[in-house]
Design a protein around this motif. Structure first.
Motif, short mmCIF file in Angstrom:
data_model
loop_
_atom_site.label_atom_id
_atom_site.label_comp_id
_atom_site.label_asym_id
_atom_site.label_seq_id
_atom_site.Cartn_x
_atom_site.Cartn_y
_atom_site.Cartn_z
N SER A 1 0.83 -1.20 0.00
CA SER A 1 0.00 0.00 0.00
C SER A 1 0.87 1.25 0.00
CB SER A 1 -0.93 0.03 1.21
OG SER A 1 -1.87 -1.02 1.16
N CYS A 2 0.26 2.36 -0.38
CA CYS A 2 1.01 3.62 -0.46
C CYS A 2 0.03 4.78 -0.36
CB CYS A 2 1.76 3.67 -1.80
SG CYS A 2 2.64 5.21 -2.10
N LEU A 3 0.48 5.89 0.22
CA LEU A 3 -0.29 7.12 0.26
C LEU A 3 0.41 8.20 -0.55
CD1 LEU A 3 -1.38 7.48 4.02
CD2 LEU A 3 -2.77 6.70 2.10
N PHE A 4 -0.37 8.99 -1.27
CA PHE A 4 0.13 10.18 -1.97
C PHE A 4 -0.51 11.40 -1.32
CE2 PHE A 4 1.21 7.00 -4.99
CZ PHE A 4 2.14 7.52 -5.88
N LEU A 5 0.30 12.40 -1.00
CA LEU A 5 -0.19 13.59 -0.33
C LEU A 5 0.12 14.85 -1.13
CD1 LEU A 5 0.96 12.90 3.36
CD2 LEU A 5 -1.23 12.30 2.30
N GLY A 6 -0.84 15.76 -1.16
CA GLY A 6 -0.63 17.06 -1.78
C GLY A 6 -1.61 18.05 -1.18
N ARG A 7 -1.32 19.32 -1.32
CA ARG A 7 -2.23 20.35 -0.84
C ARG A 7 -2.53 21.34 -1.96
NH1 ARG A 7 -2.27 21.34 5.52
NH2 ARG A 7 -4.27 22.16 4.79
N LEU A 55 -3.99 12.48 -6.20
CA LEU A 55 -4.98 11.49 -6.63
C LEU A 55 -4.53 10.80 -7.92
CD1 LEU A 55 -8.28 13.51 -6.04
CD2 LEU A 55 -7.45 11.59 -4.68
N GLU A 56 -4.00 11.59 -8.84
CA GLU A 56 -3.54 11.03 -10.11
C GLU A 56 -2.34 10.11 -9.90
OE1 GLU A 56 -3.04 10.34 -14.25
OE2 GLU A 56 -4.72 10.81 -12.93
N GLY A 57 -1.43 10.50 -9.01
CA GLY A 57 -0.28 9.63 -8.71
C GLY A 57 -0.71 8.30 -8.14
N ALA A 58 -1.67 8.33 -7.22
CA ALA A 58 -2.17 7.08 -6.64
C ALA A 58 -2.84 6.22 -7.70
CB ALA A 58 -3.15 7.41 -5.51
N LEU A 59 -3.60 6.86 -8.58
CA LEU A 59 -4.25 6.11 -9.65
C LEU A 59 -3.23 5.44 -10.56
CD1 LEU A 59 -6.79 5.28 -11.23
CD2 LEU A 59 -6.64 7.47 -12.44
N LYS A 60 -2.18 6.17 -10.94
CA LYS A 60 -1.16 5.60 -11.81
C LYS A 60 -0.50 4.38 -11.16
CE LYS A 60 -1.51 7.97 -15.35
NZ LYS A 60 -2.93 7.81 -15.04
N LEU A 61 -0.15 4.52 -9.88
CA LEU A 61 0.55 3.43 -9.21
C LEU A 61 -0.32 2.18 -9.13
CD1 LEU A 61 3.31 2.84 -7.86
CD2 LEU A 61 2.20 3.30 -5.67
N LYS A 62 -1.59 2.36 -8.77
CA LYS A 62 -2.46 1.18 -8.65
C LYS A 62 -2.78 0.59 -10.01
CE LYS A 62 -5.69 3.73 -6.66
NZ LYS A 62 -6.90 4.20 -5.96
N GLU A 63 -2.90 1.44 -11.04
CA GLU A 63 -3.24 0.94 -12.38
C GLU A 63 -2.18 -0.02 -12.92
OE1 GLU A 63 -5.67 4.08 -15.13
OE2 GLU A 63 -3.67 4.71 -14.50
N ILE A 64 -0.92 0.35 -12.81
CA ILE A 64 0.08 -0.42 -13.54
C ILE A 64 0.99 -1.26 -12.66
CG2 ILE A 64 0.05 1.17 -15.49
CD1 ILE A 64 2.73 2.28 -14.49
N SER A 65 1.03 -0.99 -11.35
CA SER A 65 1.89 -1.81 -10.49
C SER A 65 1.08 -2.74 -9.59
CB SER A 65 2.78 -0.93 -9.60
OG SER A 65 2.01 -0.35 -8.56
N ALA A 107 -3.05 2.08 -3.61
CA ALA A 107 -2.57 3.44 -3.36
C ALA A 107 -3.76 4.38 -3.25
CB ALA A 107 -1.65 3.90 -4.49
N GLU A 108 -3.64 5.36 -2.36
CA GLU A 108 -4.68 6.36 -2.18
C GLU A 108 -4.07 7.75 -2.17
OE1 GLU A 108 -7.81 5.69 -2.22
OE2 GLU A 108 -7.62 3.52 -2.11
N GLY A 109 -4.77 8.70 -2.76
CA GLY A 109 -4.35 10.08 -2.73
C GLY A 109 -5.17 10.87 -1.73
N TYR A 110 -4.52 11.73 -0.98
CA TYR A 110 -5.22 12.52 0.04
C TYR A 110 -4.74 13.96 0.03
CZ TYR A 110 -7.64 8.76 2.49
OH TYR A 110 -8.49 7.73 2.81
#
Length: 614
Positions: A472-478, A486-496, A500-503
């Protein structure tokens, strides 16, 4: 999703069908098959897995596939598991059918057909279509009339290709809610889900519209709506612009990541005059100025990656123009009986322009018919359904994107959206000339800044090694970086296939902090912007709980690497455009993690490039 190819010609069409299927592999599928008519019989081959398995089976077969008419298909499972018996084409007597989409009332129709004595060999909704056509053909002895009679019985969205042994020079096609194009040749004609499949044999295309039924022979194409013959324009395209070769790159995704500076430059050129870089071109959306001048609210509708682009645009519309903007996932929007305000600009974002949920949401809005409605398609395919059904077309000049995980389509969407904000702001005088000039100047720097981000490949690849065995992995941005998280989490879960979740980083203490431990990697997007100090405080919350941080930080952020805090420095960029630049590092991270884990980068399991069903 799914892919259709069909042909009627004087030459052997088996290799044309197989090559077409190969060119549609990007759409996502789990099985493939083809059927040709030869010597008064249907010859069919179907295989689970890659198209190459079908090619090998055809080559090894003692059957002969050198027919002059045939249909082929790649299937993405909806009704029934991936299995040979569920693969298309489906056959009923002398009829073969390929089908994209979903027949929603197939269960009731299946009961009726079983009562008539029909036997089913698959779990699919498509076999229902084949048997229905067979049943009515027995009464009409006319394939076109049988198909026409069947269509009203089918509920849902679909595209069909049908052949019959008794009419070996006739290919019937139907388009209702799922894309289908006709390739126009000389002494031969074709059908396909995407013109890309047919570029080796023609560059002339006819785009079927909703409800069209077409009958193709070698020398003619006839299109009907409600039994009346209609004409459809033939478009000639530049095949060079649809080059889908991987070149020197190992994967399409990596090639497309590296194409982003050029794709962004092309998209900028449609709006910014190189001779006067501080001003928009006079011809950019010039015909739509009156429509844009009356806009009082923006409603963005999209899915997946396109939805994340819309979230960034919401920040831009509201912060730069003070124009209210709503963003919603199309699949939810269309079912909640939404209220669309008068004088709204409805922006539909779709890479393919065929996304079923986005198209359906647009149609629902049109039924409401709010006063002053203006619809805009932000799309990479100028010949798509979405473009034809909206008032304004704003292209993203990304070129063909084959990898399922979107990269250059996303960054060009962001650029096009910024250009739209600036154009609308200028027309409505909500952005003054000084700010407009400044932002246009910053946009001109983007291709170079993207090239600089690509030069981070080596340290990002080293960073990726820490993710290879993670679950699992978390992506954080403000602020503007939250949608990129959110896009980073989507990319990671899609192909690896890593969960992953973006928050939004400020949400850590409202729940996600419970997940943080030494085994949970936390990816942080940290440009130097108005939210940086608050973001640093959020990073401390993670660090205090022994979480491991992987930070993409601006060179002037004063974030320094230390134990359990890894930093890759990104060149400084203006706050407004930082989401575009920071998209590249997260794409590279996801790519390298996927390669290390040995997944199918370009065609990840269970996913499709163009989602043409609900």
């Amino acid at each position: 999703m799914c892919g259709i190819v069909g042909a009627v010609a004087e030459r052997n069409i088996a290799n044309i069908l197989l090559e077409g299927l190969k060119r549609l592999e990007y759409r996502g599928y789990d099985s493939a098959g083809l059927t040709v008519i030869r010597d008064g019989e249907l010859h069919r081959e179907r295989q689970v897995g890659k198209v190459q398995a079908l090619v090998d089976a055809v080559e090894a077969s003692t059957d002969f596939f050198d027919g002059h008419i045939g249909i082929a298909h790649t299937r993405w499972a909806t009704h029934g598991e991936p299995a040979q018996r569920n693969a298309h084409p489906h056959v009923s007597g002398k009829i073969a059918v390929v089908h994209n989409g979903i027949v929603e009332n197939y269960a009731e129709l299946k009961k009726e057909l079983i009562a008539k004595g029909y036997e089913f060999t698959s779990q699919t909704d498509t076999e229902v279509v084949a048997h229905l056509i067979h049943d009515i053909y027995e009464q009409t002895n006319d394939l076109l009339e049988a198909v026409r009679a069947v269509i009203p019985k089918l509920h849902g969205a679909f595209a069909l290709g049908i052949i019959h042994v008794d009419t070996p020079d006739e290919l019937v096609a139907v388009r209702l809610g799922s894309p289908l194009v006709i390739g126009v040749g000389i002494g031969e004609n074709f059908i396909a889900s995407d013109q890309l499949a047919l570029l080796p044999v023609t560059n002339r295309f006819m785009y079927l519209e909703e409800g069209d039924i077409a009958k193709l022979t070698r020398d003619s194409i006839k299109v009907y709506v409600d039994g009346e013959k209609v004409s459809r324009e033939v478009h000639e395209i530049d095949a060079k612009q649809h080059n889908a070769d991987k070149g020197e790159f190992k994967h399409y995704m990596l090639k497309e990541i590296y194409e982003q500076p050029d794709a962004v430059a092309r998209t900028l050129e449609m709006a910014i005059d190189n001779r006067q870089a501080s001003a928009l071109r006079d011809d950019f959306l010039a015909r739509n100025e009156a429509q844009l001048s009356g806009v009082q609210h923006v409603q963005i509708i999209a899915c997946g990656t396109s939805y994340h682009a819309g979230m960034v645009a919401k920040y831009w519309f509201e912060s730069l123009m003070r124009l209210s903007c709503s963003v919603e996932v199309a699949s939810e929007f269309r079912y909640r009986n939404p209220v669309v305000l008068d004088n709204s600009l409805v922006i539909c974002i779709s890479q393919s322009g065929e996304t079923a949920d986005t198209l359906s949401a647009l149609r629902e809005i049109k039924k409401q018919n709010p006063a002053g409605l203006v619809s805009l398609a932000l799309c990479n395919v100028p010949t798509s359904t979405l473009v034809r059904e909206t008032d304004i077309f704003l292209p993203t000049l990304a070129g063909p994107e084959i990898g399922v995980a979107s990269t250059k389509a996303f960054t060009t969407q962001l650029v096009a959206l910024m250009l739209l904000v600036l154009k609308t702001g200028a027309v409505q005088q909500r952005i003054d000339s000084a700010n407009l000039s400044t932002l246009l100047g910053e946009l001109q720097k983007l291709p170079g800044q993207l090239y600089a981000s690509l030069h981070l490949d080596a340290p990002i690849k080293a960073m990726a090694e820490h993710f290879e065995d993670k679950k699992s992995c978390l992506f954080l941005g403000r602020g503007l970086q939250f949608p990129i998280a959110l896009e980073g989490a989507l990319k990671l879960k899609e192909i690896s296939y890593i969960h992953a979740e973006g928050y939004a980083a400020g949400e850590l203490k409202h729940g996600p902090l419970a997940l943080v431990d030494k085994d949970m990697p936390i990816v942080v997007l940290a440009p130097k912007d108005s939210m940086l100090d608050k973001l640093k405080a959020n990073m401390q919350e993670v660090h205090a709980r022994h979480g491991e941080l992987f930070v993409f930080a601006s060179e002037d952020s004063h974030i320094n690497a230390e134990e359990r805090l890894h930093v890759v420095y990104v060149k400084a960029v203006c706050e407004t455009l930082a989401p575009i630049v920071y998209s590249v590092p997260i794409q590279l991270l996801s790519y390298h993690v996927a390669v290390m884990r040995g997944t199918d980068v370009d065609q990840p399991r269970n996913l499709a490039k163009s989602v043409t069903v609900e």
